[in-house]
Motif scaffolding. Sequence first.
Motif, PDB file in Angstrom:
ATOM      1  N   PHE A  10       0.807  -1.208   0.000  1.00  0.00           N
ATOM      2  CA  PHE A  10       0.000   0.000   0.000  1.00  0.00           C
ATOM      3  C   PHE A  10       0.848   1.269   0.000  1.00  0.00           C
ATOM      4  O   PHE A  10       0.318   2.359  -0.128  1.00  0.00           O
ATOM      5  CB  PHE A  10      -0.948   0.000   1.201  1.00  0.00           C
ATOM      6  N   GLU A  15       0.248   1.157  -6.397  1.00  0.00           N
ATOM      7  CA  GLU A  15      -0.947   0.782  -5.636  1.00  0.00           C
ATOM      8  C   GLU A  15      -1.701   2.019  -5.157  1.00  0.00           C
ATOM      9  O   GLU A  15      -2.933   2.052  -5.161  1.00  0.00           O
ATOM     10  CB  GLU A  15      -0.561  -0.097  -4.445  1.00  0.00           C
ATOM     11  N   ILE A  19      -5.598   3.072  -5.742  1.00  0.00           N
ATOM     12  CA  ILE A  19      -6.509   3.408  -4.641  1.00  0.00           C
ATOM     13  C   ILE A  19      -7.141   4.775  -4.870  1.00  0.00           C
ATOM     14  O   ILE A  19      -8.355   4.953  -4.717  1.00  0.00           O
ATOM     15  CB  ILE A  19      -5.759   3.378  -3.294  1.00  0.00           C
ATOM     16  N   LYS A  22      -9.826   4.826  -7.131  1.00  0.00           N
ATOM     17  CA  LYS A  22     -10.942   4.029  -6.614  1.00  0.00           C
ATOM     18  C   LYS A  22     -11.133   2.738  -7.405  1.00  0.00           C
ATOM     19  O   LYS A  22     -12.262   2.304  -7.671  1.00  0.00           O
ATOM     20  CB  LYS A  22     -12.233   4.851  -6.599  1.00  0.00           C
ATOM     21  N   ALA A  26      -8.231  -2.760  -5.789  1.00  0.00           N
ATOM     22  CA  ALA A  26      -7.316  -2.114  -4.845  1.00  0.00           C
ATOM     23  C   ALA A  26      -8.049  -1.693  -3.575  1.00  0.00           C
ATOM     24  O   ALA A  26      -7.549  -1.876  -2.457  1.00  0.00           O
ATOM     25  CB  ALA A  26      -6.660  -0.900  -5.501  1.00  0.00           C
ATOM     26  N   MET A  27      -9.246  -1.130  -3.735  1.00  0.00           N
ATOM     27  CA  MET A  27     -10.021  -0.704  -2.575  1.00  0.00           C
ATOM     28  C   MET A  27     -10.463  -1.907  -1.743  1.00  0.00           C
ATOM     29  O   MET A  27     -10.490  -1.849  -0.509  1.00  0.00           O
ATOM     30  CB  MET A  27     -11.237   0.106  -3.021  1.00  0.00           C
ATOM     31  N   LEU A  30      -7.609  -3.001   0.335  1.00  0.00           N
ATOM     32  CA  LEU A  30      -7.411  -2.053   1.434  1.00  0.00           C
ATOM     33  C   LEU A  30      -8.409  -2.323   2.564  1.00  0.00           C
ATOM     34  O   LEU A  30      -8.036  -2.384   3.743  1.00  0.00           O
ATOM     35  CB  LEU A  30      -7.579  -0.622   0.915  1.00  0.00           C
ATOM     36  N   ILE A  67     -10.395  10.205  -0.497  1.00  0.00           N
ATOM     37  CA  ILE A  67      -9.129   9.562  -0.838  1.00  0.00           C
ATOM     38  C   ILE A  67      -8.255  10.445  -1.720  1.00  0.00           C
ATOM     39  O   ILE A  67      -7.015  10.356  -1.684  1.00  0.00           O
ATOM     40  CB  ILE A  67      -9.384   8.195  -1.528  1.00  0.00           C
TER      41      ILE A  67
END
Length: 206
Positions: A10, A15, A19, A22, A26-27, A30, A67
């Motif tokens: 992360f 990466e 994120i 979105k 990847a989300m 997380l 984010i």
Amino acid sequence: MANPTAKAEFHSEAELKRIKAKDIEAMTRLVNTYTHELFNASLGLGFSETDSRDLVQNVWLTIFEKIQNFEGRSHIRSFLFGILYRKAKEHRRENSKASASEQIEQLVDSRFDEKGHWHKPPVNPEEFALGAEKAFVIKHCLEGLNTSQRTAFYLKEVQGEDSHRICEVLEVSISNLGVLLYRARNFLRECIESKLEAKPEQESRK
């Protein structure tokens, strides 16, 4: 805590881009990596399981909304815990708990002079038996800490978090973190000591 591999993943530029874009996969990674840790942290801050679930849900909702504000200068974990900390403060205010926390903070502050030294240094509490009684006493005393002190203590003593990352979460300097931890530890020590001293007196009256 999240494993080192996940932490490294992360923190990678690729990466983080996914994120911030979105990306669903990847989300999902997380969320799967940090949900349990955030939940345990909420419990550690003194919230019930129900409130902890709500707090964690609010953290993820905020992440989806904010984010883009994450600049990547710190680890994503620090960003998550920073949001959790702010949500915890908001939750306490909304439930009229802030005033009680402020009273506790004033009580703690009254024990220190302007230089942060004790007016009356606490004595070391005696060793006491492990078990349910000890857990109850510690839990009761932890509830006496305000949100900042409790968060600092939890992240440092329970999570074993690095001081610099705790500062990022709480948005305080290293010296201010030292004060928070110093006051938290000494408040807990005095609280535990007072509970232990009260128990023999109660038993002698029986």
